[in-house]
Design an enzyme around this catalytic site. Structure first.
Site: not given
Ligand code: DQA
Length: 149
Positions: A9-10, A17, A22, A73, A76, A79, A86, A97, A99-101, A106, A110
């Site tokens: 998502p997002n 964003r 990001y 990735n 959210a 978390h 599963d 797994e 993540h950009l950040s 943070r 997270r």
């Molecule tokens: C994220 C980190 C997550 O905590 C956040 O909800 C995202 C982006 C990242 O790529 O840093 O949507 O996965």
């Protein structure tokens, strides 16, 4: 080999964003750039993004027997989602797994990942480069595994 890149998502809003967290690169660019890099290594890479947890679960199920590894990735859902955890473990496909950040640097909420324990590894905090680093980690892992078979 075939890999699947999953974005949750997002992440379709990348570039727009919270660019201070990001960056300014779009998801479309990340996907096509990684596809080129994968092709150069002889890997077929497919990409999928959804804002819906069930759609992500379905896509992971569909990849059973079709892909050798997954880069995810989960945004959210990392978390919160036991369903995604599963699905990944149920599919039995090795995954990384990413993540950009740096999620550990943070907010407290997270710091928890439902996916990390089942992953080959986690790449977090390298901005868009996290995608390539995760790809190289997955590839190296699978090649080493092939050699021991
Ligand atoms: C994220 C980190 C997550 O905590 C956040 O909800 C995202 C982006 C990242 O790529 O840093 O949507 O996965």
């Amino acid at each position: 080999m075939r890999f699947l890149l999953v974005n949750g998502p997002n992440l379709n809003l990348l570039g727009h964003r919270e660019p201070e967290i990001y960056g300014s690169t779009s998801l479309q660019f990340i996907e096509s750039d990684l596809q080129e890099k994968a092709e150069a290594e002889g890997i077929h890479l497919e990409s999928f993004q959804s804002n819906f947890e069930g759609a992500l679960v379905d896509r992971i199920h569909q990849s059973i027997g079709k892909v050798d590894g997954i880069l995810i990735n989960a945004g959210a859902y990392t978390h919160t989602s036991i369903a995604l955890r599963d699905a990944l473990l149920g599919a039995g496909i090795p995954y990384v797994e990413l993540h950009l950040s740096n999620t550990q640097a943070r907010e407290q909420f997270r710091h928890q990942s439902f996916l990390a324990a089942g992953a080959i590894g986690v790449v977090s905090g390298f901005g868009v480069n996290s995608y390539e680093l995760a790809f190289r980690g997955l590839l190296t892992y699978l090649l080493a595994k092939q050699m021991t078979l």
